[in-house]
Scaffold this active site. Structure first.
Site, PDB file in Angstrom:
ATOM      1  N   THR A   1     -28.609  -0.865 -27.702  1.00  0.00           N
ATOM      2  CA  THR A   1     -27.423  -0.145 -28.163  1.00  0.00           C
ATOM      3  C   THR A   1     -26.455  -1.089 -28.852  1.00  0.00           C
ATOM      4  O   THR A   1     -25.827  -0.746 -29.862  1.00  0.00           O
ATOM      5  CB  THR A   1     -26.731   0.550 -26.969  1.00  0.00           C
ATOM      6  OG1 THR A   1     -27.590   1.572 -26.474  1.00  0.00           O
ATOM      7  CG2 THR A   1     -25.407   1.163 -27.375  1.00  0.00           C
TER       8      THR A   1
ATOM      9  N   GLY B   1     -28.056   2.850 -24.062  1.00  0.00           N
ATOM     10  CA  GLY B   1     -28.647   4.034 -24.682  1.00  0.00           C
ATOM     11  C   GLY B   1     -29.683   4.746 -23.841  1.00  0.00           C
ATOM     12  O   GLY B   1     -29.717   4.611 -22.603  1.00  0.00           O
TER      13      GLY B   1
ATOM     14  N   SER C   1     -25.386   8.659 -34.958  1.00  0.00           N
ATOM     15  CA  SER C   1     -24.924   9.474 -33.836  1.00  0.00           C
ATOM     16  C   SER C   1     -23.419   9.678 -33.814  1.00  0.00           C
ATOM     17  O   SER C   1     -22.922  10.418 -32.968  1.00  0.00           O
ATOM     18  CB  SER C   1     -25.364   8.830 -32.516  1.00  0.00           C
ATOM     19  OG  SER C   1     -24.783   7.537 -32.372  1.00  0.00           O
TER      20      SER C   1
ATOM     21  N   THR D   1     -29.054  13.386 -28.988  1.00  0.00           N
ATOM     22  CA  THR D   1     -27.962  12.406 -29.020  1.00  0.00           C
ATOM     23  C   THR D   1     -27.821  11.690 -30.356  1.00  0.00           C
ATOM     24  O   THR D   1     -26.800  11.068 -30.617  1.00  0.00           O
ATOM     25  CB  THR D   1     -28.174  11.342 -27.931  1.00  0.00           C
ATOM     26  OG1 THR D   1     -29.394  10.631 -28.197  1.00  0.00           O
ATOM     27  CG2 THR D   1     -28.244  11.977 -26.559  1.00  0.00           C
TER      28      THR D   1
ATOM     29  N   GLU E   1       1.507   3.799   1.980  1.00  0.00           N
ATOM     30  CA  GLU E   1       2.368   4.155   3.103  1.00  0.00           C
ATOM     31  C   GLU E   1       3.651   3.342   3.099  1.00  0.00           C
ATOM     32  O   GLU E   1       4.752   3.874   3.347  1.00  0.00           O
ATOM     33  CB  GLU E   1       1.634   3.933   4.435  1.00  0.00           C
ATOM     34  CG  GLU E   1       0.299   4.637   4.535  1.00  0.00           C
ATOM     35  CD  GLU E   1      -0.860   3.757   4.108  1.00  0.00           C
ATOM     36  OE1 GLU E   1      -0.803   3.169   3.001  1.00  0.00           O
ATOM     37  OE2 GLU E   1      -1.839   3.657   4.876  1.00  0.00           O
TER      38      GLU E   1
ATOM     39  N   CYS F   1      -0.811  -1.533   7.465  1.00  0.00           N
ATOM     40  CA  CYS F   1       0.038  -0.354   7.271  1.00  0.00           C
ATOM     41  C   CYS F   1       0.219   0.414   8.573  1.00  0.00           C
ATOM     42  O   CYS F   1       1.256   1.045   8.783  1.00  0.00           O
ATOM     43  CB  CYS F   1      -0.575   0.559   6.217  1.00  0.00           C
ATOM     44  SG  CYS F   1      -0.584  -0.161   4.563  1.00  0.00           S
TER      45      CYS F   1
ATOM     46  N   HIS G   1       0.835  -1.187   0.000  1.00  0.00           N
ATOM     47  CA  HIS G   1       0.000   0.000   0.000  1.00  0.00           C
ATOM     48  C   HIS G   1       0.881   1.252   0.000  1.00  0.00           C
ATOM     49  O   HIS G   1       2.095   1.185   0.187  1.00  0.00           O
ATOM     50  CB  HIS G   1      -0.929  -0.005   1.205  1.00  0.00           C
ATOM     51  CG  HIS G   1      -1.933  -1.118   1.182  1.00  0.00           C
ATOM     52  ND1 HIS G   1      -2.825  -1.338   2.196  1.00  0.00           N
ATOM     53  CD2 HIS G   1      -2.168  -2.086   0.251  1.00  0.00           C
ATOM     54  CE1 HIS G   1      -3.588  -2.389   1.904  1.00  0.00           C
ATOM     55  NE2 HIS G   1      -3.201  -2.858   0.738  1.00  0.00           N
TER      56      HIS G   1
END
Length: 347
Positions: free
Chosen positions: A216, A278, A188, A181, A69, A104, A67
């Site tokens: 979509t 969409g 589009s 859109t 530290e 830590c 991590h």
């Protein structure tokens, strides 16, 4: 018994507060550099300031690695910095439990640091103040809340996931200045320019999963990969069934209640979910109140009529008293376009 408190340099409160803020903002910058590599762990930055004023830095490594530290402490040792009585800045409360890596908080105590400055407390149930408690019990001075607004925004997705078990939902929308859109014939691409598209791919890289509706997929056959920037591809999620041979494969196909979908994705370790549409899917998430952040790309384009397609489909507010009102938190120019960041008023 708690160890005796370690002696710290005598500085004015004003100078100390300014230095704390400056070093914490640097830790935020370091965290931003690892935003796409640490999930589902938090993206954290850390700065070590030795008693002689020299500094060392670090940020969280990919899962399984140290991590922030510990990375910063190791960098300080490699540079020959004295750690006894040092001040360590970290954007998120040091962990206090054994996971893939040791705590830590223990590493900081063993290093002999005199003070730890924390941006925000860790909402993870395994921590939640225990890291700060461990440090204070060992005689380390702890300051919490420095640049908390900046850190909190940077770690918003992590906080959402750890407090709700669900992903932080970002709804991405792209539209003309008159709120459209797509043309009436469904075309589009492309409303926005290359800078906005690259920024949208940055959002994908920062997200663990990206979700679109099956409609979509059928209409646009999107890849939903990261191509215009460096970064990992997200898990591709389709609400409904994707046609065989669609570019989105391999993908996770989901159905049912959106809340249940979010619960499942959260359990899979999805910290941030990018919803790309969409309009039916966007409208469903919006009306259900499941969106944590809205990102709207606006292009200097006008369709000039009422027959082009809007941002949302489905029923909207019936009266002005019912309209959704959020707050604009940021407006960013991107080439000829602008990015508008919105948040619900309650957050």
């Amino acid at each position: 018994m708690p160890a005796a408190a370690r002696t710290l340099p005598d500085v004015s409160p004003q100078a100390s507060a300014a230095a704390d803020h400056r070093h914490m903002l640097r830790a935020v910058e370091l965290a931003a550099g690892v935003r796409t590599t640490t999930s589902p762990n938090p993206w954290v930055g850390s700065v070590v300031v030795a008693p002689d004023g020299r500094t060392a830095e670090g940020a969280t490594r990919p899962p399984g690695g140290p991590h922030a530290e510990v990375v910063a402490l190791d960098a300080a040792r490699a540079a020959g910095l004295p750690l006894e009585g040092a001040t360590v800045y970290v954007t998120l409360e040091p962990c206090s439990h054994h996971g893939r890596t040791p705590p830590c908080a223990d590493a900081l105590v063993e290093a002999g640091v005199g003070r730890v400055v924390v941006g925000i407390l860790d909402p993870d149930p395994r921590v939640r103040g225990r890291g700060v408690e461990r440090l204070r019990d060992a005689g380390v001075e702890v300051t919490v809340g420095v640049a908390a607004d900046v850190v909190g925004e940077q770690l918003a997705a992590y906080v959402t996931h750890r407090t709700t078990g669900r992903p932080h939902v970002v709804l991405k929308l792209a539209a003309s200045l008159d709120g459209r859109t797509a043309a009436p014939d469904g075309t589009s691409r492309w409303i926005t320019g290359p800078e906005a598209r690259a920024d949208a791919h940055r959002l994908r890289a920062e997200s663990d999963a990206v979700l679109v509706g099956a409609g979509t997929v059928r209409a646009d056959d999107p890849e939903l990969t990261v191509r215009h920037v460096e970064g990992p591809d997200p898990l591709r999620v389709v609400l409904g069934r994707a046609p065989a041979g669609a570019k989105v494969h391999p993908c996770l196909e989901v159905e049912g209640d959106l809340g249940d979908v979010l619960d499942d994705l959260g359990a899979r370790g999805v910290v941030q979910l990018l919803v790309e549409g969409g309009p039916s899917v966007a409208g469903a998430f919006h009306r259900a109140g499941l969106v944590d952040a809205y990102v709207l790309y606006l292009a200097p384009v006008l369709f000039g009529g009422d027959d082009a397609r809007g941002l949302f489909s489905g029923p909207g507010a019936a009266t002005m008293a019912d309209v959704w009102r959020g707050r604009i938190v940021r407006v960013t120019p991107l080439g000829d376009d602008i990015r508008v960041d919105l948040r619900p008023r309650s957050t």
